[in-house]
Design an enzyme around this catalytic site. Structure first.
Site, PDB file in Angstrom:
ATOM      1  N   ARG A 165      -7.306 -13.053  27.415  1.00 48.71           N
ATOM      2  CA  ARG A 165      -7.279 -13.919  28.444  1.00 48.71           C
ATOM      3  C   ARG A 165      -8.285 -15.264  28.220  1.00 48.71           C
ATOM      4  O   ARG A 165      -7.998 -16.217  28.428  1.00 48.71           O
ATOM      5  CB  ARG A 165      -7.902 -13.361  29.607  1.00 48.71           C
ATOM      6  CG  ARG A 165      -8.052 -14.208  30.892  1.00 48.71           C
ATOM      7  CD  ARG A 165      -8.092 -13.758  32.132  1.00 48.71           C
ATOM      8  NE  ARG A 165      -6.888 -12.817  32.668  1.00 48.71           N
ATOM      9  CZ  ARG A 165      -6.952 -11.551  32.937  1.00 48.71           C
ATOM     10  NH1 ARG A 165      -7.955 -10.892  32.686  1.00 48.71           N
ATOM     11  NH2 ARG A 165      -5.766 -11.076  33.411  1.00 48.71           N
ATOM     12  N   ALA A 166      -9.564 -14.936  27.360  1.00 47.24           N
ATOM     13  CA  ALA A 166     -10.407 -16.041  27.132  1.00 47.24           C
ATOM     14  C   ALA A 166      -9.684 -17.080  26.233  1.00 47.24           C
ATOM     15  O   ALA A 166      -9.946 -18.242  26.316  1.00 47.24           O
ATOM     16  CB  ALA A 166     -11.657 -15.304  26.456  1.00 47.24           C
TER      17      ALA A 166
END
Length: 670
Positions: free
Chosen positions: A276-277
Site C-alpha cells: 500500500r505504501a
C-alpha cells in the site's frame, strides 16, 4: 491553502495544508491523519478544506449524492435515468462523533416494516452523507472497534452495506477520510493507521512573534467574522481554482519508470509492510506534480511523497515514534537517481528530458522535509542512567517484551468495547432475547417469530406473510468483550533494585502494556519506594506514555507497600466516578515485602483488604527470586482476593503456567 485562521505559529502546518490539498486534487491518495498536541488548529485546518473544494453535481432529490453523469445503479433512491434533473451544491464535510452508534454511521433499516410489509425502509447514515465529500473523525484514536471495522470496510470497497436478518441495502460511499488525534490519548490500531494515505505531525511554535500573530488574527476574526472572511476570499478563490486546474491536469501526469524505481527502493529501504505504501507514494507524487502544474513526476515529488506517506507505516509497535531518517531517504533517492528515462521518453525536449533530476534536498516549498521526520527512534533519551542520590539507583532498561497470558476480570461487565473481559455488548455472540428498549437495533428473528406466532389467527392472517406487531419484536442480547482499566502498581524499592531483576520486571510490565494496547484497555501507573507512593501516570488510553514512564523509573529505598496500595485505591475511587462502567484490574508487581512506615506488614494487609471489600479484581506478579522464598506475594494476593503469578508463569508459553492452569481446572472440576 487559505483558512479563516492562518496558523503560522503551528509547526508542520505547511505539511498539513499540502497533504489536505493533495487529497483534494486526488482523493485516491487515501486521506490524511493529523497527529499533534491540543490547541494546534488541527480541526480548524480540516474544516477549512471543505470551503476550498469545488462544488459537486448531484442527482436532484437523491439522498446518496449520485453523480448525474454516472449514477449508482444500486442506489436505494434509484434507478436514476439520465438525462435527469441535477443540482450543484458545495462538497460536504461530515463529522463522525467518537461515540456514534453503528446505525448513525451506516444507516438504519426499519426492521418492523421490513417484516410486516416487505418494504426496505432505509434511513441513510453518515457514510451516505459523506459520499463525494469529506468524512472527518476528530479523536480518531478513541473510535470504538466496531465503528473502525465498518469504516475500514467502506473505505476499502467504496461502498456501505447494511444487513439486518437477511434484509440488505448497499450504496456508494467514496469519501476523503481525515482524522485528527492527540497521541497522548493513545495510538491508533494498525489496521486503521495503514488506511490513511498520508500523515503529518503538528506542534505549537515556541517563537513569540509567531504566536502573537495567531492571537492577533484570532481576535480580528472574533471582532468581525464577515470582514475577516472577505479579506481572505480572494486567496481562497485562487486556491479553489488551482485545485480544479490540478484535477484536470492529473490524468496527463506521467510517472516514469525512474520515479517508480525510486518509490519502490524507498519503501524497501525503510522496510514498510505490504504494497500500500508504494501505491500511496505513487499517487501522492503524481498529485504533487499536478499541483505544481507539471506533467512529469520528479525526484522532489518522490521525496515529499515519502515524507508524507511513510512515517506512520514504519511503526512496529505502539511504543515506536513515527518518523523518517531524512539522510537515509536522500541516500536512497540519490542511489536510484541515475536511472535513464530517455528510453521511455526519447524526446529530449519533452517534460522529462534534458535537465536530469533535481537534487533530493530541493523539496517543494524549500522546507527540507516534514517536521516529524527528525524525531529520534522510540526510546532514545528515555531511561538514560543518571547519577542518583539518597540510595536511589539509576533507571535500567526493560528486557525484551513477550506474549503474556490473558488476565481478565471475572464476571460479565457492561463497559466500553474491547478485547479483555466478558461483557454484554452490541456486538458478539447472541446469548438471548429481550423486548427492545427504544429503537430496535439487533433483531432476534426466532424469538420474534415465536412471540408473533400464537396471535396469527386472532390478527386475521390470510396469506403466507407473518402479521407482526410492535410488541412481538425481540432485541438480541449479545456477549462480547470489554476493555478494562489496568492499573499497574509497581514496587520500585531497594528490594527490587537488583539490576538484572529490575530489567526482568520492567520487561514483564512492558509486555503487559503491549497486551493492554491490543485489548483496548486504559492503563495507569502507580509506583512506590522510599517513604511514599506516586501516581506516575493517571489512567489514560496512551500505553506508550506508560511505557515511557516505566523506562525512566528509578529504584531504591524502603518498601512502603501500604502507601502504594492506598494510592492505587484512591486512583480507582476517582476513576470510578469518571467512568463507572469500566471495570478495573489491578496488577501489583512486587516481591511482597513491606518495610516502610510503622507496622508496615499489618498496614499493608489492611490496605489490601480494601480491594477485596470493593470486589476489585487483582493479580500479584511475584518478583521474589533466590533459593529461599518467603511466599509473601502469595499471601498478599490472598488478602487482595486475587491471584498470584510468577514472572515465568506470566508468559503465555510458560510450562509452569500451563501446569498451573491444568491444576486449577482440575480443582474446579473436582
Amino acid at each position: 491553502m487559505s483558512t479563516p485562521f492562518p496558523f503560522t505559529a503551528v509547526v508542520g502546518q505547511d505539511d498539513l495544508r499540502l497533504a489536505l490539498l493533495l487529497n483534494a486534487v486526488s482523493p485516491a491518495v487515501g486521506g490524511v491523519l493529523v497527529r499533534g498536541e491540543k490547541g494546534t488548529a488541527k480541526s480548524t485546518a480540516v474544516r477549512a478544506l471543505s470551503a476550498l473544494l469545488p462544488a459537486v453535481d448531484v442527482v436532484a432529490g437523491c439522498r446518496f449524492s449520485c453523480d448525474p453523469a454516472a449514477p449508482d445503479p444500486a442506489c436505494p433512491d434509484g434507478p436514476h435515468h439520465p438525462p435527469g434533473a441535477f443540482e450543484s451544491r458545495p462538497a460536504r464535510m461530515v463529522e463522525l462523533p467518537v461515540g456514534a452508534s453503528e446505525d448513525r454511521l451506516v444507516g438504519a433499516l426499519d426492521i418492523e416494516r421490513a417484516l410486516a410489509e416487505g418494504v426496505k425502509a432505509f434511513e441513510p447514515g453518515l457514510l451516505a452523507d459523506a459520499h463525494r465529500g469529506i468524512l472527518y473523525v476528530d479523536e480518531v484514536n478513541l473510535l470504538h472497534d466496531h465503528l473502525v471495522d465498518l469504516l475500514l470496510d467502506a473505505a476499502a470497497m467504496g461502498a456501505s452495506y447494511v444487513e439486518r436478518e437477511g434484509v440488505s441495502v448497499r450504496h456508494a460511499a467514496r469519501f476523503l477520510l481525515v482524522g485528527t488525534m492527540n497521541p497522548e490519548e493513545g495510538e491508533l490500531r494498525p489496521q486503521l493507521l495503514d488506511r490513511f494515505g498520508l500523515t503529518v505531525e503538528v506542534a505549537a511554535s515556541r517563537e513569540p512573534d509567531q504566536r502573537v500573530e495567531v492571537v492577533r488574527r484570532r481576535l480580528a476574526y472574533d471582532d468581525d467574522p464577515a470582514g475577516f472572511a472577505t479579506r481572505w476570499a480572494g486567496e481562497e478563490a485562487a486556491v479553489r481554482q488551482r485545485i480544479v486546474a490540478a484535477r484536470e491536469l492529473l490524468p496527463s501526469v506521467r510517472l516514469g519508470d525512474g520515479a517508480l524505481r525510486q518509490i519502490a527502493a524507498t519503501c524497501a529501504a525503510f522496510e514498510v509492510d505490504g504494497m500500500r505504501a508504494d501505491i500511496v507514494m505513487a499517487r501522492t507524487a503524481t498529485a504533487l506534480a499536478a499541483w505544481a502544474g507539471r506533467t512529469e513526476v520528479l525526484a522532489e515529488d518522490v521525496r515529499q511523497a515519502a515524507l508524507l506517506a511513510l512515517p506512520h507505516r514504519r511503526r512496529r509497535n505502539p511504543f515506536d515514534a513515527p518518523g523518517l531518517d531524512e539522510d537515509r531517504l536522500d541516500q536512497t533517492l540519490e542511489e536510484f537517481s541515475g536511472e535513464d528515462e530517455s528510453e521511455d521518453d526519447p524526446d529530449p525536449d519533452g517534460p522529462g528530458g534534458g535537465g536530469g533530476q533535481p537534487r533530493p534536498d530541493e523539496g517543494p516549498q524549500g522546507d527540507g522535509g516534514s517536521d516529524g521526520a527528525a524525531r529520534p527512534e522510540a526510546g532514545e533519551g528515555d531511561g538514560v542512567p543518571r547519577q542518583a542520590g539518597g540510595g536511589e539507583q539509576a533507571p535500567v532498561r526493560a528486557a525484551e517484551p513477550f506474549r503474556t497470558k490473558v488476565l481478565s476480570v471475572p464476571g460479565i461487565g457492561e463497559g466500553a468495547a474491547g478485547r479483555r473481559s466478558r461483557a454484554r455488548t452490541e456486538h458478539g455472540r447472541t446469548t438471548g432475547a429481550r423486548r427492545p428498549r427504544g429503537a430496535l437495533t439487533k433483531l432476534h428473528l426466532a424469538a420474534t417469530v415465536q412471540a408473533a406466532a400464537p396471535h396469527q389467527r386472532a390478527r386475521g392472517r390470510s396469506g403466507p406473510g407473518l402479521v407482526v406487531r410492535r410488541d412481538d419484536l425481540r432485541q438480541a442480547t449479545r456477549e462480547g468483550r470489554e476493555g478494562n482499566l489496568v492499573l499497574f502498581v509497581v514496587d520500585a524499592s531497594g528490594s527490587m533494585a537488583a539490576r538484572q531483576r529490575m530489567t526482568a520486571v520492567k520487561g514483564a510490565v512492558l509486555s503487559l502494556l503491549l497486551d493492554a494496547y491490543q485489548r483496548r484497555d486504559k492503563v495507569g501507573l502507580v509506583t512506590f519506594r522510599g517513604s511514599a507512593a506516586d501516581v506516575a501516570l493517571p489512567p489514560t488510553s496512551s500505553v506508550d506514555a506508560a511505557a515511557a514512564r516505566l523506562e525512566s523509573l528509578p529504584t531504591g529505598g524502603r518498601t512502603p507497600l501500604a502507601a502504594g496500595l492506598l494510592k492505587a485505591h484512591d486512583v480507582l475511587r476517582v476513576e470510578r466516578l469518571r467512568d463507572p462502567a469500566r471495570r478495573a484490574l489491578v496488577v501489583l508487581v512486587t516481591d511482597g515485602r513491606a518495610t516502610g512506615g510503622p507496622e508496615p506488614v499489618a498496614l499493608a494487609g489492611r490496605a489490601a483488604r480494601l480491594f477485596a471489600a470493593d470486589g476489585v479484581a487483582s493479580v500479584v506478579v511475584d518478583c521474589e527470586s533466590g533459593p529461599v522464598r518467603l511466599g509473601l506475594a502469595g499471601q498478599l494476593a490472598g488478602e487482595l482476593g486475587g491471584t498470584a503469578v510468577t514472572l515465568d508463569e506470566l508468559r503465555a508459553d510458560s510450562i509452569a503456567g500451563l501446569v498451573k492452569d491444568v491444576q486449577g481446572r482440575s480443582r474446579r472440576a473436582a
